[in-house]
Scaffold this active site. Structure first.
Site, short mmCIF file in Angstrom:
data_model
loop_
_atom_site.label_atom_id
_atom_site.label_comp_id
_atom_site.label_asym_id
_atom_site.label_seq_id
_atom_site.Cartn_x
_atom_site.Cartn_y
_atom_site.Cartn_z
N PHE A 1 41.00 41.10 28.63
CA PHE A 1 39.74 40.40 28.87
C PHE A 1 39.20 40.63 30.28
CE2 PHE A 1 40.06 36.75 31.75
CZ PHE A 1 41.42 36.70 32.00
N LYS A 2 40.07 41.08 31.19
CA LYS A 2 39.62 41.23 32.57
C LYS A 2 38.51 42.27 32.73
CE LYS A 2 43.63 39.19 34.73
NZ LYS A 2 44.53 38.96 33.57
N ASP A 3 38.41 43.19 31.76
CA ASP A 3 37.30 44.14 31.80
C ASP A 3 35.95 43.42 31.75
OD1 ASP A 3 38.86 46.50 31.82
OD2 ASP A 3 39.08 46.44 29.63
N MET B 1 35.36 42.59 35.36
CA MET B 1 35.55 43.66 36.32
C MET B 1 34.50 44.76 36.18
SD MET B 1 37.86 43.39 38.58
CE MET B 1 39.50 42.86 38.11
#
Ligand SMILES: *Cc1c(COP(=O)(O)O)cnc(C)c1O
Length: 480
Positions: free
Chosen positions: A116-118, A121
């Site tokens: 999920f960090k995409d 980011m």
């Protein structure tokens, strides 16, 4: 919109100032002075925008409430450049899957690094590039990762002009897939640093460097850790998107369960709820490193030491201190920065814990902020992975399994429960194998990954070594 630090620093900072800064000069975390309130009417308008123009348009609507120092046309372009079907695999960007009994999984992990960090980011990469060009500046990003942050940051920043990435990670503690993802990058602006220690040692090093203001300034050090407000803000958007997909009208309520480590993801849910998104409960799911579960059950926050931090099969939640937690405490204490500073800069530093058990504002916290919590262990996550696989033929990753396990403990079938899918199973193939006896299929785009050469420097958990490493690249760069 002005931003203030949880520890009191308040100098009229605006979005683009704090975008490149990370921690505030007083060691606190930035928050907007107030959360913009979203009416039911506004929600209905956003619902229409989301359904007709898509996720990027919704992102623009939400971000523009917090960002008033980027011209609207530019901000809109940045949102549409970031949230594309090409990058996130579907035009919905974060599609919602229905499970039985009014449970849903919000698929946040279809970006380039399959976590999920995409979501945040990829936006950050574009914001940074935009703002640095506008200011004729360069930036050296220093980060700490237990796996997913690092790869998401590197894939968002690789090849970006004016940016270098120095990413620390605990040596040997990431999954093979994660290591391959990060260490196989050969872009000259990406530097992987394996630290002899655990994730918190890496995080402490990053904090120490950031607290050295003269080094920070000289080497233009920035961060992309989850303390960065822009990341948190980007994550607010998918709570709205999940809500619009799960409901027909904006009178309905939903609950979210969030697999949690640094309290970044669920803090974005807290912000969405403070804005007025009809969230019934926000459920914090932890693994064996259960400092957050303990806090929400008892009011006592006990940070762990590195040695007492368990190495688990949901490694992206293996934290001992939840770095974003200070933001929630700031809200809980009604912006009493003096007390926040006392708790985090004194008590926590001296005794590794603080307690709000008897504080009237804590006693009221569940009703006021909707927080609940729970914990999931290795056995729980194996069981949950197996159960989902057997009953529905689906695979979920170990972190999402922690979320689902805890969600079921707090679920009432009349309120939709959205579990956030924080990674895809292929990233944690070893644990999937342990649960169901077979490994998840590798998506074709990633099949070569694990056989590529890897680039990484190994280093002790020592601030001087790290500073020397950074300065050698930055100074070297400026000479060439
Ligand atoms: C980072 C991460 C988490 C924890 O998110 P926080 O924002 O730190 O709470 C959970 N699951 C996965 C897969 C992650 O990468």
């Amino acid at each position: 919109m002005f931003y203030v630090s949880t520890r009191g620093y308040d100098e009229g900072q605006r979005f683009c100032d704090i975008l490149l800064e990370g921690l505030a000069p007083d060691g606190g975390l930035y928050l907007p002075q107030t959360y913009p309130a979203v009416s039911e009417e506004q929600l209905e308008k956003w619902r229409r925008i989301f359904h007709s123009e898509g996720y990027a348009a919704l992102a623009f609507e939400i971000l523009s409430l917090y960002i008033d120092d980027i011209p609207a046309d530019d901000l809109r372009k940045l949102c549409f450049k970031t949230y594309t079907k090409d990058v996130f695999g579907s035009s919905l960007i974060v599609p919602l899957r229905a499970y039985p009994d009014n449970i849903f999984v919000l698929a946040l992990s279809n970006g380039p690094t399959l976590a999920f960090k995409d979501m945040a980011m990829q936006l950050l990469g574009n914001l940074f590039e935009y703002e640095l060009a506008r200011r004729h500046q360069t930036l050296n990003i220093l980060g700490a990762t237990s796996g997913d942050t690092g790869s998401a940051a590197e894939y968002a920043m690789k090849g970006k002009k004016g940016i270098q990435v120095f990413m620390t990670s605990p040596r040997g503690r990431m999954s093979k897939f994660q290591q391959a993802q990060m260490f196989s990058l050969s872009d000259p602006n990406i530097h992987n640093i394996a630290i002899e220690g655990v994730f918190d040692d890496c995080q402490d090093l990053v904090k120490q460097v950031s607290n050295d203001l003269s080094f920070k300034r000289k080497y233009q050090i920035g961060t992309v850790n989850s303390i960065n407000w822009a990341r948190l803000l980007a994550q607010v958007v998918y709570y709205f998107s999940g809500y619009f997909q799960a409901t027909q009208t904006s009178k309905q309520k939903v609950s979210f369960t969030v697999p949690s480590g640094n309290f970044g993801n669920v803090c974005a849910g807290h912000v969405a709820r403070m804005m007025g998104l009809p969230i019934h409960n926000l459920i914090v799911a932890t693994n064996e490193n259960d400092v957050l579960d303990e806090f929400f059950r008892t009011g006592t926050y006990k940070a762990r030491s590195g040695e007492n931090t368990f190495e688990t099969s949901s490694p992206s939640m293996d934290i001992s201190k939840a770095s974003n937690f200070e933001r929630f405490i700031f809200d809980l204490l009604k912006h009493d920065a003096k007390t926040v500073k006392h708790l985090f800069a004194e008590e926590l530093v001296k005794t590794s814990k603080f307690s709000l058990s008897n504080h009237p504002l804590f006693v009221d916290a569940k009703a006021q902020f909707g927080f609940l919590s729970g914990k999931s262990t290795h056995e729980d996550r194996l069981k949950t992975i197996r159960h989902v696989n057997e009953t529905m033929g689906e695979l979920i990753d170990p972190h999402t399994a922690d979320g689902l396990k805890v969600a079921l403990e707090h679920h009432s079938p009349d309120i939709p429960m959205l579990v956030l899918e924080t990674a895809l199973p292929i990233k944690f193939a070893e644990t999937i194998h342990e649960a169901i006896g077979i490994e998840p299929k590798c998506p074709e785009a990633f099949s070569e990954l694990q056989s590529l050469p890897q680039f990484v420097s190994v280093m002790p958990a020592d601030i001087t070594s790290l500073k020397n490493f950074i300065s050698s690249y930055v100074d070297g760069d400026s000479l060439s």
